[in-house]
Design a protein around this motif. Sequence first.
Motif, PDB file in Angstrom:
ATOM      1  N   GLN A 192       0.798  -1.217   0.000  1.00  0.00           N
ATOM      2  CA  GLN A 192       0.000   0.000   0.000  1.00  0.00           C
ATOM      3  C   GLN A 192       0.840   1.280   0.000  1.00  0.00           C
ATOM      4  N   VAL A 193       2.155   1.136   0.149  1.00  0.00           N
ATOM      5  CA  VAL A 193       2.982   2.331   0.217  1.00  0.00           C
ATOM      6  C   VAL A 193       2.962   3.043  -1.139  1.00  0.00           C
ATOM      7  N   ASN A 194       2.898   4.361  -1.088  1.00  0.00           N
ATOM      8  CA  ASN A 194       2.777   5.149  -2.317  1.00  0.00           C
ATOM      9  C   ASN A 194       4.169   5.578  -2.773  1.00  0.00           C
ATOM     10  N   SER A 195       4.952   4.604  -3.247  1.00  0.00           N
ATOM     11  CA  SER A 195       6.311   4.865  -3.693  1.00  0.00           C
ATOM     12  C   SER A 195       6.344   5.008  -5.205  1.00  0.00           C
ATOM     13  N   SER A 196       6.809   6.145  -5.685  1.00  0.00           N
ATOM     14  CA  SER A 196       6.904   6.364  -7.128  1.00  0.00           C
ATOM     15  C   SER A 196       7.808   5.334  -7.787  1.00  0.00           C
ATOM     16  N   GLY A 197       8.932   5.022  -7.155  1.00  0.00           N
ATOM     17  CA  GLY A 197       9.868   4.071  -7.725  1.00  0.00           C
ATOM     18  C   GLY A 197       9.296   2.680  -7.847  1.00  0.00           C
ATOM     19  N   LEU A 198       8.585   2.223  -6.814  1.00  0.00           N
ATOM     20  CA  LEU A 198       7.974   0.898  -6.874  1.00  0.00           C
ATOM     21  C   LEU A 198       6.884   0.852  -7.939  1.00  0.00           C
ATOM     22  N   GLN A 199       6.144   1.936  -8.076  1.00  0.00           N
ATOM     23  CA  GLN A 199       5.086   1.953  -9.095  1.00  0.00           C
ATOM     24  C   GLN A 199       5.670   1.894 -10.502  1.00  0.00           C
ATOM     25  N   LEU A 200       6.760   2.598 -10.737  1.00  0.00           N
ATOM     26  CA  LEU A 200       7.383   2.555 -12.055  1.00  0.00           C
ATOM     27  C   LEU A 200       7.973   1.176 -12.338  1.00  0.00           C
ATOM     28  N   SER A 201       8.574   0.550 -11.329  1.00  0.00           N
ATOM     29  CA  SER A 201       9.127  -0.782 -11.554  1.00  0.00           C
ATOM     30  C   SER A 201       8.019  -1.794 -11.819  1.00  0.00           C
ATOM     31  N   ASP A 202       6.865  -1.599 -11.188  1.00  0.00           N
ATOM     32  CA  ASP A 202       5.710  -2.459 -11.464  1.00  0.00           C
ATOM     33  C   ASP A 202       5.217  -2.277 -12.898  1.00  0.00           C
ATOM     34  N   LEU A 203       5.233  -1.053 -13.385  1.00  0.00           N
ATOM     35  CA  LEU A 203       4.716  -0.759 -14.724  1.00  0.00           C
ATOM     36  C   LEU A 203       5.615  -1.284 -15.839  1.00  0.00           C
ATOM     37  N   VAL A 204       6.918  -1.415 -15.578  1.00  0.00           N
ATOM     38  CA  VAL A 204       7.824  -1.825 -16.653  1.00  0.00           C
ATOM     39  C   VAL A 204       8.010  -3.332 -16.744  1.00  0.00           C
ATOM     40  N   ALA A 205       7.676  -4.066 -15.682  1.00  0.00           N
ATOM     41  CA  ALA A 205       8.005  -5.496 -15.650  1.00  0.00           C
ATOM     42  C   ALA A 205       7.228  -6.314 -16.678  1.00  0.00           C
ATOM     43  N   ARG A 206       5.915  -6.111 -16.793  1.00  0.00           N
ATOM     44  CA  ARG A 206       5.122  -6.947 -17.696  1.00  0.00           C
ATOM     45  C   ARG A 206       5.470  -6.729 -19.182  1.00  0.00           C
TER      46      ARG A 206
END
Length: 252
Positions: A192-206
């Motif tokens: 649930q943490v609102n981390s910009s870096g984690l969100q970007l890494s999630d978006l690029v993996a698939r």
Amino acid sequence: MAFSDYIIYVDESGDHSLTAIDPNYPVFVLAFCIFHKRYYSETVVSALQKFKFKHFGHDIVVLHERDIRKEKGDFNIFRSVTERHAFMDELTTLIDESNFILIACVIDKPAFKTRGEVAVDNPYHYALRYGLEQLAGFIDEKGQSDRDTHVIVECRGKKEDRDLELEFRRICDGANGLNRELPFVVEFASKQVNSSGLQLSDLVARPIGLRVLRPEQQNRAFDILTRKFYCEGGRQHVGEGYEGVGLKRLPD
């Protein structure tokens, strides 16, 4: 020990199970996004917040690739296909304009499972080792190997996190292909943490996993990522020389 100038965010696509393999997505992807801390804090975070304010009116929404793709929860907002495409185009442009270095490991799970000479109990751990070895090369290039570099991963469950932390420490203590200690510190973040870096890494993996599975399929997101992969010869060779370096496919 002082802290390095870089921060690394890690996320995955697919699951690491070797018993129930999805025939439509039989790969596991682990993506490492490397940011310079000053640039990240001054540019990336603010750009992502502005994007959220524009589309949601607030910045507490967490961008998850799966929820966006399936239009679930906060992403059930599109009134037309055109509106959805405009949203995705803007998000893709945001990723394109964000400066980060990408290292990814893609594991073909059926092939990995049948390869008897390697320990196949946990593809995540196998991919983690490769990623940390490549990260060490990057950190060496930047003259940061005498400083602690934090690696941020998402929590996945008490047992999984405990096992991952043990494996992370084992790799960094010298159980790696470089046969030396690595200057990395793992930190776990709630989903649930609102981390910009984690969100970007999630978006690029698939998109990386899809390119490996269906290389002939149009994949604009991956085309953008080719300019971000860690590669031999420095940034003057952007977009080339990343296979086997910034992008590793296993088994070989």
